[in-house]
Design a protein around this motif. Structure first.
Motif, PDB file in Angstrom:
ATOM      1  N   PRO A   1     121.336  19.872 -43.338  1.00 23.72           N
ATOM      2  CA  PRO A   1     122.347  19.541 -43.975  1.00 23.72           C
ATOM      3  C   PRO A   1     121.620  21.192 -45.096  1.00 23.72           C
ATOM      4  CG  PRO A   1     120.445  17.837 -44.016  1.00 23.72           C
ATOM      5  CD  PRO A   1     120.258  17.962 -43.042  1.00 23.72           C
ATOM      6  N   ASP A   2     120.355  22.289 -44.374  1.00 22.91           N
ATOM      7  CA  ASP A   2     120.303  23.520 -45.153  1.00 22.91           C
ATOM      8  C   ASP A   2     120.649  23.898 -44.699  1.00 22.91           C
ATOM      9  OD1 ASP A   2     118.929  23.495 -43.181  1.00 22.91           O
ATOM     10  OD2 ASP A   2     117.190  23.496 -43.125  1.00 22.91           O
ATOM     11  N   GLY A   3     122.480  23.690 -43.787  1.00 27.69           N
ATOM     12  CA  GLY A   3     122.990  24.674 -42.852  1.00 27.69           C
ATOM     13  C   GLY A   3     122.038  25.336 -40.893  1.00 27.69           C
ATOM     14  N   SER A   4     121.078  25.068 -40.677  1.00 21.25           N
ATOM     15  CA  SER A   4     120.430  24.957 -39.852  1.00 21.25           C
ATOM     16  C   SER A   4     120.691  24.513 -38.496  1.00 21.25           C
ATOM     17  CB  SER A   4     118.680  24.875 -39.802  1.00 21.25           C
ATOM     18  OG  SER A   4     118.744  23.909 -40.249  1.00 21.25           O
ATOM     19  N   SER A   5     120.492  24.625 -37.512  1.00 19.63           N
ATOM     20  CA  SER A   5     120.597  24.155 -36.848  1.00 19.63           C
ATOM     21  C   SER A   5     120.165  23.058 -35.824  1.00 19.63           C
ATOM     22  CB  SER A   5     121.305  24.630 -35.476  1.00 19.63           C
ATOM     23  OG  SER A   5     122.726  25.123 -35.724  1.00 19.63           O
ATOM     24  N   ASN A   6     120.014  21.614 -35.594  1.00 16.85           N
ATOM     25  CA  ASN A   6     119.655  21.367 -35.005  1.00 16.85           C
ATOM     26  C   ASN A   6     119.704  21.168 -33.625  1.00 16.85           C
ATOM     27  OD1 ASN A   6     117.239  18.748 -35.149  1.00 16.85           O
ATOM     28  ND2 ASN A   6     119.253  17.463 -34.692  1.00 16.85           N
ATOM     29  N   LEU A   7     118.451  20.379 -32.562  1.00 15.64           N
ATOM     30  CA  LEU A   7     118.857  20.586 -31.435  1.00 15.64           C
ATOM     31  C   LEU A   7     118.482  19.152 -30.997  1.00 15.64           C
ATOM     32  CD1 LEU A   7     120.452  22.046 -28.970  1.00 15.64           C
ATOM     33  CD2 LEU A   7     118.270  23.359 -27.929  1.00 15.64           C
TER      34      LEU A   7
ATOM     35  N   ALA B   1     110.253  15.267 -27.462  1.00 17.00           N
ATOM     36  CA  ALA B   1     108.921  15.008 -27.968  1.00 17.00           C
ATOM     37  C   ALA B   1     108.664  15.447 -29.300  1.00 17.00           C
ATOM     38  CB  ALA B   1     107.394  15.744 -27.254  1.00 17.00           C
ATOM     39  N   LEU B   2     109.898  16.338 -29.739  1.00 16.51           N
ATOM     40  CA  LEU B   2     110.164  16.944 -31.221  1.00 16.51           C
ATOM     41  C   LEU B   2     110.926  15.927 -31.873  1.00 16.51           C
ATOM     42  CD1 LEU B   2     110.510  20.957 -30.033  1.00 16.51           C
ATOM     43  CD2 LEU B   2     108.360  19.076 -31.275  1.00 16.51           C
ATOM     44  N   THR B   3     111.115  15.534 -32.685  1.00 22.15           N
ATOM     45  CA  THR B   3     112.201  15.208 -34.075  1.00 22.15           C
ATOM     46  C   THR B   3     112.185  15.951 -35.430  1.00 22.15           C
ATOM     47  OG1 THR B   3     113.032  13.230 -36.005  1.00 22.15           O
ATOM     48  CG2 THR B   3     110.885  13.681 -35.295  1.00 22.15           C
ATOM     49  N   ALA B   4     113.403  16.259 -36.428  1.00 18.51           N
ATOM     50  CA  ALA B   4     113.563  17.301 -37.113  1.00 18.51           C
ATOM     51  C   ALA B   4     113.722  16.627 -38.555  1.00 18.51           C
ATOM     52  CB  ALA B   4     115.461  17.692 -37.101  1.00 18.51           C
ATOM     53  N   ARG B   5     113.482  15.584 -38.516  1.00 21.60           N
ATOM     54  CA  ARG B   5     113.351  14.061 -39.397  1.00 21.60           C
ATOM     55  C   ARG B   5     112.399  14.470 -39.828  1.00 21.60           C
ATOM     56  NH1 ARG B   5     116.786   9.471 -39.372  1.00 21.60           N
ATOM     57  NH2 ARG B   5     115.370   8.418 -41.155  1.00 21.60           N
ATOM     58  N   ASP B   6     111.862  13.946 -41.307  1.00 22.25           N
ATOM     59  CA  ASP B   6     111.220  14.597 -41.716  1.00 22.25           C
ATOM     60  C   ASP B   6     110.670  13.716 -43.362  1.00 22.25           C
ATOM     61  OD1 ASP B   6     108.959  15.026 -43.032  1.00 22.25           O
ATOM     62  OD2 ASP B   6     109.167  17.322 -43.673  1.00 22.25           O
ATOM     63  N   PRO B   7     110.396  12.838 -42.976  1.00 22.19           N
ATOM     64  CA  PRO B   7     109.736  11.860 -42.369  1.00 22.19           C
ATOM     65  C   PRO B   7     109.648  11.626 -40.885  1.00 22.19           C
ATOM     66  CG  PRO B   7     109.219  10.629 -44.297  1.00 22.19           C
ATOM     67  CD  PRO B   7     110.347  11.847 -44.734  1.00 22.19           C
ATOM     68  N   VAL B   8     108.547  11.703 -39.848  1.00 18.95           N
ATOM     69  CA  VAL B   8     109.115  11.109 -38.817  1.00 18.95           C
ATOM     70  C   VAL B   8     109.183   9.756 -38.932  1.00 18.95           C
ATOM     71  CG1 VAL B   8     108.448  10.355 -36.150  1.00 18.95           C
ATOM     72  CG2 VAL B   8     107.968  13.002 -37.204  1.00 18.95           C
TER      73      VAL B   8
ATOM     74  N   ASP C   1     104.465   7.545 -32.941  1.00 22.80           N
ATOM     75  CA  ASP C   1     103.219   7.473 -31.360  1.00 22.80           C
ATOM     76  C   ASP C   1     103.934   8.543 -30.906  1.00 22.80           C
ATOM     77  OD1 ASP C   1     105.262   5.984 -31.126  1.00 22.80           O
ATOM     78  OD2 ASP C   1     103.579   4.669 -30.024  1.00 22.80           O
ATOM     79  N   ARG C   2     104.808   8.762 -31.043  1.00 23.26           N
ATOM     80  CA  ARG C   2     105.934   9.487 -29.947  1.00 23.26           C
ATOM     81  C   ARG C   2     106.065  10.828 -29.881  1.00 23.26           C
ATOM     82  NH1 ARG C   2     109.555   7.486 -27.478  1.00 23.26           N
ATOM     83  NH2 ARG C   2     110.809   6.036 -29.613  1.00 23.26           N
ATOM     84  N   TYR C   3     106.991  11.658 -31.537  1.00 26.43           N
ATOM     85  CA  TYR C   3     107.301  12.677 -31.981  1.00 26.43           C
ATOM     86  C   TYR C   3     107.011  13.370 -32.609  1.00 26.43           C
ATOM     87  CZ  TYR C   3     111.741  10.463 -29.416  1.00 26.43           C
ATOM     88  OH  TYR C   3     112.701  10.426 -28.786  1.00 26.43           O
ATOM     89  N   ARG C   4     106.846  14.394 -32.649  1.00 22.88           N
ATOM     90  CA  ARG C   4     106.550  15.033 -34.253  1.00 22.88           C
ATOM     91  C   ARG C   4     107.403  15.972 -34.655  1.00 22.88           C
ATOM     92  NH1 ARG C   4     105.671  20.662 -33.024  1.00 22.88           N
ATOM     93  NH2 ARG C   4     106.348  21.528 -31.566  1.00 22.88           N
ATOM     94  N   HIS C   5     107.264  16.381 -36.378  1.00 20.17           N
ATOM     95  CA  HIS C   5     108.609  17.373 -37.186  1.00 20.17           C
ATOM     96  C   HIS C   5     108.266  18.295 -36.669  1.00 20.17           C
ATOM     97  CE1 HIS C   5     110.853  18.169 -39.633  1.00 20.17           C
ATOM     98  NE2 HIS C   5     110.501  19.190 -40.577  1.00 20.17           N
ATOM     99  N   GLU C   6     109.532  18.981 -36.230  1.00 18.93           N
ATOM    100  CA  GLU C   6     110.239  20.116 -35.560  1.00 18.93           C
ATOM    101  C   GLU C   6     111.442  20.284 -36.046  1.00 18.93           C
ATOM    102  OE1 GLU C   6     110.370  23.828 -35.404  1.00 18.93           O
ATOM    103  OE2 GLU C   6     108.140  22.835 -34.415  1.00 18.93           O
TER     104      GLU C   6
ATOM    105  N   ALA D   1     111.132  25.917 -30.149  1.00 19.55           N
ATOM    106  CA  ALA D   1     110.628  25.018 -29.963  1.00 19.55           C
ATOM    107  C   ALA D   1     110.426  25.018 -28.614  1.00 19.55           C
ATOM    108  CB  ALA D   1     110.200  24.280 -30.910  1.00 19.55           C
ATOM    109  N   ALA D   2     111.621  25.007 -28.268  1.00 14.07           N
ATOM    110  CA  ALA D   2     112.243  24.784 -26.727  1.00 14.07           C
ATOM    111  C   ALA D   2     112.249  25.848 -25.851  1.00 14.07           C
ATOM    112  CB  ALA D   2     113.152  23.730 -26.248  1.00 14.07           C
TER     113      ALA D   2
END
Length: 217
Positions: free
Chosen positions: A36-42, A93-100, A106-111, A117-118
């Motif tokens: 939504p902010d124009g950045s890229s998710n992968l 192990a990463l997600t762009a969702r905030d909050p997770v 228990d398996r992902y952290r917000h990034e 990161a990759a």
């Protein structure tokens, strides 16, 4: 009288099982979308098939990728090679969702900075907004044509039309064909990573098989 074969070799026996996943062996791909902010998710995924210029991707409902595609229906689909499996695993192990989402807590952290990161790099696409992954030798730019909910709430089927293909020169054979001997895509099989291994043969319609042998087949 019918004779039932009784297996004596343990490898010949069959057992009825119920595995949690059915990833017999599918290509890993990295999906880039616009946040939504124009950045890229992968995000990495491996539920994939193609027919003609259409892709069908199975993507998790609670991931940022689906949220992005509902708002901005463009994406790139990037295919890493076997040497990139560690980068893929870092993304897993990463997600762009905030909050997770609770199911992933228990398996992902917000990034938010997935590419960094990759250890991967973004490069501009030609016809869609999301970037491509520079390290991937094969990259598709695509536009979503239809999104269909799965039979449960866990996944969405995304049908996307490929509008441009980018391939590293070293994996392209004459006639705009991908040379399967020159490129080893990363394969995901029951939560393990592999490359294609040794070539065993080819179909009679293969445009990249040796001509003399292909004619016989």
């Amino acid at each position: 009288m019918n004779h039932v074969h009784r297996a004596t070799d343990p490898n010949d026996e069959r057992r009825v099982i119920r595995p949690k996943i059915l990833y017999v062996g599918t290509p890993v791909f990295l999906v880039a979308t616009q946040n939504p902010d124009g950045s890229s998710n992968l995000a990495p995924a491996s539920s994939y098939w193609a027919l003609g210029q259409m892709l069908v991707l199975g993507l998790e409902t609670d991931g940022q990728t689906i949220e992005n595609l509902r708002r901005h229906p463009e994406l790139t689909v990037n295919f890493p090679s076997g040497s990139h499996w560690e980068a893929v695993e870092r993304l897993a192990a990463l997600t762009a969702r905030d909050p997770v989402p609770p199911a992933k807590a228990d398996r992902y952290r917000h990034e938010p900075a997935k590419f960094a990161a990759a250890g991967l790099h973004a490069e501009a696409s030609d016809l869609v907004t999301p970037p491509r992954v520079r390290e991937c030798a094969l990259q598709f730019e695509a536009q979503v044509r239809r999104m269909t909910p799965g039979w449960n709430d866990d996944y969405v089927l995304v049908e996307a039309e490929v509008v441009r293909v980018h391939a590293a020169a070293g994996i392209v054979a004459e006639g705009d064909h991908i040379d399967p001997r020159a490129w080893q895509p990363l394969i995901y099989s029951f939560k393990h990573y592999f490359d294609l291994g040794d070539e065993l043969g080819w179909t009679r319609s293969s445009p990249t098989a040796p001509a003399a042998v292909s004619d016989v087949r």
